[in-house]
Design a protein around this motif. Structure first.
Motif, PDB file in Angstrom:
ATOM      1  N   GLY A  40      -1.171  10.316  34.240  1.00 44.02           N
ATOM      2  CA  GLY A  40      -1.614   9.629  35.437  1.00 44.02           C
ATOM      3  C   GLY A  40      -0.532   9.256  36.415  1.00 44.02           C
ATOM      4  N   VAL A  41       0.706   9.760  36.223  1.00 43.63           N
ATOM      5  CA  VAL A  41       1.795   9.454  37.153  1.00 43.63           C
ATOM      6  C   VAL A  41       2.462  10.724  37.682  1.00 43.63           C
ATOM      7  CG1 VAL A  41       2.275   7.146  36.274  1.00 43.63           C
ATOM      8  CG2 VAL A  41       3.406   9.121  35.226  1.00 43.63           C
ATOM      9  N   GLY A  42       1.780  11.846  37.555  1.00 40.79           N
ATOM     10  CA  GLY A  42       2.329  13.091  38.078  1.00 40.79           C
ATOM     11  C   GLY A  42       3.612  13.488  37.377  1.00 40.79           C
ATOM     12  N   ASP A  43       4.606  13.880  38.188  1.00 40.73           N
ATOM     13  CA  ASP A  43       5.871  14.330  37.601  1.00 40.73           C
ATOM     14  C   ASP A  43       6.927  13.229  37.553  1.00 40.73           C
ATOM     15  OD1 ASP A  43       6.392  14.093  40.283  1.00 40.73           O
ATOM     16  OD2 ASP A  43       7.189  16.121  40.538  1.00 40.73           O
ATOM     17  N   LEU A  44       6.531  11.976  37.739  1.00 35.85           N
ATOM     18  CA  LEU A  44       7.480  10.870  37.649  1.00 35.85           C
ATOM     19  C   LEU A  44       7.875  10.621  36.192  1.00 35.85           C
ATOM     20  CD1 LEU A  44       5.849   8.331  40.142  1.00 35.85           C
ATOM     21  CD2 LEU A  44       7.733   9.919  40.580  1.00 35.85           C
ATOM     22  N   ASP A  45       9.089  10.151  35.998  1.00 36.67           N
ATOM     23  CA  ASP A  45       9.552   9.787  34.661  1.00 36.67           C
ATOM     24  C   ASP A  45       9.001   8.424  34.269  1.00 36.67           C
ATOM     25  OD1 ASP A  45      11.081  12.091  34.300  1.00 36.67           O
ATOM     26  OD2 ASP A  45      12.883  11.180  35.156  1.00 36.67           O
ATOM     27  N   VAL A  46       8.693   8.261  32.994  1.00 35.74           N
ATOM     28  CA  VAL A  46       8.330   6.964  32.420  1.00 35.74           C
ATOM     29  C   VAL A  46       9.300   6.711  31.267  1.00 35.74           C
ATOM     30  CG1 VAL A  46       6.555   5.546  31.349  1.00 35.74           C
ATOM     31  CG2 VAL A  46       5.913   7.332  33.003  1.00 35.74           C
ATOM     32  N   TYR A  47      10.084   5.656  31.375  1.00 32.85           N
ATOM     33  CA  TYR A  47      11.085   5.388  30.345  1.00 32.85           C
ATOM     34  C   TYR A  47      11.340   3.890  30.262  1.00 32.85           C
ATOM     35  CZ  TYR A  47      14.767   5.045  34.011  1.00 32.85           C
ATOM     36  OH  TYR A  47      15.530   4.692  35.095  1.00 32.85           O
ATOM     37  N   ASN A  48      12.257   3.500  29.387  1.00 34.70           N
ATOM     38  CA  ASN A  48      12.557   2.082  29.131  1.00 34.70           C
ATOM     39  C   ASN A  48      11.269   1.284  28.976  1.00 34.70           C
ATOM     40  OD1 ASN A  48      15.135   3.001  29.386  1.00 34.70           O
ATOM     41  ND2 ASN A  48      15.780   1.524  30.918  1.00 34.70           N
ATOM     42  N   ILE A  49      10.496   1.731  27.998  1.00 40.94           N
ATOM     43  CA  ILE A  49       9.154   1.211  27.763  1.00 40.94           C
ATOM     44  C   ILE A  49       9.184  -0.075  26.947  1.00 40.94           C
ATOM     45  CG2 ILE A  49       8.084   3.468  27.934  1.00 40.94           C
ATOM     46  CD1 ILE A  49       8.168   3.653  24.877  1.00 40.94           C
ATOM     47  N   ASP A  99      12.549  -1.863  33.586  1.00 42.92           N
ATOM     48  CA  ASP A  99      12.793  -2.209  32.183  1.00 42.92           C
ATOM     49  C   ASP A  99      11.904  -3.349  31.676  1.00 42.92           C
ATOM     50  OD1 ASP A  99      14.753  -0.344  32.723  1.00 42.92           O
ATOM     51  OD2 ASP A  99      16.377  -1.806  32.785  1.00 42.92           O
ATOM     52  N   PRO A 100      10.595  -3.110  31.594  1.00 44.17           N
ATOM     53  CA  PRO A 100       9.667  -4.188  31.219  1.00 44.17           C
ATOM     54  C   PRO A 100       9.807  -4.624  29.767  1.00 44.17           C
ATOM     55  CG  PRO A 100       8.532  -2.084  31.243  1.00 44.17           C
ATOM     56  CD  PRO A 100       9.901  -1.829  31.808  1.00 44.17           C
ATOM     57  N   CYS A 101       9.446  -5.872  29.530  1.00 43.07           N
ATOM     58  CA  CYS A 101       9.368  -6.423  28.179  1.00 43.07           C
ATOM     59  C   CYS A 101       8.097  -7.251  28.073  1.00 43.07           C
ATOM     60  CB  CYS A 101      10.591  -7.267  27.847  1.00 43.07           C
ATOM     61  SG  CYS A 101      10.788  -8.744  28.881  1.00 43.07           S
ATOM     62  N   VAL A 102       7.689  -7.526  26.854  1.00 46.81           N
ATOM     63  CA  VAL A 102       6.452  -8.262  26.597  1.00 46.81           C
ATOM     64  C   VAL A 102       6.752  -9.434  25.672  1.00 46.81           C
ATOM     65  CG1 VAL A 102       4.141  -8.141  25.611  1.00 46.81           C
ATOM     66  CG2 VAL A 102       5.053  -6.184  26.857  1.00 46.81           C
ATOM     67  N   THR A 103       6.200 -10.598  26.011  1.00 49.80           N
ATOM     68  CA  THR A 103       6.322 -11.786  25.172  1.00 49.80           C
ATOM     69  C   THR A 103       4.937 -12.389  24.977  1.00 49.80           C
ATOM     70  OG1 THR A 103       8.534 -12.283  26.012  1.00 49.80           O
ATOM     71  CG2 THR A 103       7.336 -14.086  24.970  1.00 49.80           C
ATOM     72  N   GLU A 104       4.570 -12.668  23.728  1.00 46.99           N
ATOM     73  CA  GLU A 104       3.344 -13.415  23.465  1.00 46.99           C
ATOM     74  C   GLU A 104       3.728 -14.872  23.253  1.00 46.99           C
ATOM     75  OE1 GLU A 104       4.005 -10.561  21.668  1.00 46.99           O
ATOM     76  OE2 GLU A 104       2.467  -9.198  22.423  1.00 46.99           O
ATOM     77  N   TYR A 105       3.204 -15.737  24.115  1.00 44.34           N
ATOM     78  CA  TYR A 105       3.554 -17.156  24.038  1.00 44.34           C
ATOM     79  C   TYR A 105       2.293 -17.994  24.170  1.00 44.34           C
ATOM     80  CZ  TYR A 105       5.521 -21.715  25.167  1.00 44.34           C
ATOM     81  OH  TYR A 105       5.819 -23.056  25.154  1.00 44.34           O
ATOM     82  N   ASP A 106       2.010 -18.787  23.146  1.00 43.41           N
ATOM     83  CA  ASP A 106       0.873 -19.711  23.164  1.00 43.41           C
ATOM     84  C   ASP A 106      -0.420 -18.983  23.536  1.00 43.41           C
ATOM     85  OD1 ASP A 106      -0.278 -22.199  22.794  1.00 43.41           O
ATOM     86  OD2 ASP A 106       0.048 -22.848  24.870  1.00 43.41           O
ATOM     87  N   GLY A 107      -0.618 -17.805  22.936  1.00 41.18           N
ATOM     88  CA  GLY A 107      -1.834 -17.039  23.165  1.00 41.18           C
ATOM     89  C   GLY A 107      -1.872 -16.253  24.459  1.00 41.18           C
ATOM     90  N   GLU A 108      -0.792 -16.282  25.211  1.00 41.30           N
ATOM     91  CA  GLU A 108      -0.734 -15.623  26.511  1.00 41.30           C
ATOM     92  C   GLU A 108       0.267 -14.473  26.462  1.00 41.30           C
ATOM     93  OE1 GLU A 108       0.320 -16.900  31.148  1.00 41.30           O
ATOM     94  OE2 GLU A 108       0.973 -18.151  29.465  1.00 41.30           O
TER      95      GLU A 108
END
Length: 319
Positions: A40-49, A99-108
């Motif tokens: 769904g992003v064509g020929d763009l790179d997806v990295y640092n997941i 360079d996204p990251c994910v944090t679960e905090y207090d159910g959020e």
């Protein structure tokens, strides 16, 4: 009652990449690897997941999306479709974020990343870690940020507070060190507060690194997934080397275990590189601990692709 550091050895002595890498290669275990396809992003790179995460009953990965010849990116969200295939969520993106990251905090679920500002010619002029929250991925707004020039800020809930790991550069921080500070809530994360973080002595003077994902271990220690990096120069050309690493941190004594490398670029499938000097680069996006004693490490490879690897749980020995 929280019991930390039972039977573990802690240190304040940094060790060079060469030492840690030789130790890793002498006894490495890699169970499986795989590339992730992002549709769904064509020929763009997806990295640092990021690592996969759940929100509103669906499984997603966040990724940095950009052309091969540019560093002007957006963070897009990709919904799980089938094994190793994720599809972009239409109409949802965080522009000028890396360079996204994910944090679960207090159910959020809280999304973080490196927000850049650009000049009139679309050249990056500054950057800082920023955090976003909202009722859905399409309604995220920024609520906290780091000082200019500070990437790789991560936090986790700990003992009624927020344990925050920082990564200043310059001055006493040199090429990039890890700092630590405790705050009362995520809303207290701001440039003034983070400037007061206590620096750890994790890296030798010519090397650098940072935290990428955090885990509250069963004994009260904090497991840190991060990166350690160095640069080599040969024949007038330089090469960057980034490795995934892990250690345990005791928030009571403010001490850490030895760093250990847990993955290198050659452990993953071969693939393209954004530029030649980035061929040996891993970005430790996140990790999922499994009940079978193994862990799934999600990374960016060579600033061009997103991959995962299954390895022994790097934090099991600390619990």
């Amino acid at each position: 009652m929280i019991k930390t550091g039972q039977g573990l050895k802690f240190t304040d002595t940094p060790e060079a990449v060469s030492t840690l890498l030789a130790e890793y290669r002498s006894d490495k275990k890699v169970y499986s690897t795989g590339k992730i396809e992002f549709a769904g992003v064509g020929d763009l790179d997806v990295y640092n997941i990021s690592r996969p995460f759940m929100t509103n009953g669906k499984r997603y990965i966040a990724g940095r999306v950009e052309p091969r010849n540019s560093e002007i990116s957006s963070v897009r969200f990709f919904e799980y479709e089938r094994d190793n295939l994720y599809r972009a969520v239409e109409g949802v993106e965080l522009k000028y974020l890396q360079d996204p990251c994910v944090t679960e905090y207090d159910g959020e679920v809280i999304i973080g990343g490196t927000r850049v500002t650009v000049d009139e010619n679309d050249r990056i002029k500054s950057w800082r870690t920023a955090f976003y929250r909202g009722e859905s991925l399409g309604e995220l707004t920024e609520f906290a940020c780091a000082p200019d020039g500070m990437k790789d800020v991560r936090f986790i809930g700990y003992n009624g507070k927020v344990a925050v790991f920082t990564r200043p550069q310059g001055g006493v921080a040199g090429k990039g060190k890890i700092g630590y500070i405790e705050l009362s809530s995520p809303e207290r994360i701001n440039p003034v507060a983070l400037a007061g973080a206590e620096l750890m002595n994790c890296f030798i003077e010519t090397e650098w690194g940072g935290a990428n994902d955090l885990f509250l271990l069963s004994n009260g220690l904090i497991g840190v997934l991060g990166h350690i990096a160095c640069r080599t120069d040969e024949g007038g050309a330089f090469q960057l080397h980034y490795y995934s690493m892990a250690f345990a941190f005791d928030p009571v004594s403010r001490r850490r275990t030895r760093l250990k490398i847990i993955a290198e670029r050659s452990d993953f499938a071969a693939g393209p590189s954004k530029r030649p000097e980035l061929a040996d680069v891993l970005f430790s996006g996140g990790l999922i601990r499994r009940p079978d004693g193994k862990a799934e490490l999600y990374t960016g490879t060579s600033d061009a692709e997103g991959q995962f690897i299954v390895i022994p749980d790097p934090f099991a020995e600390f619990e």
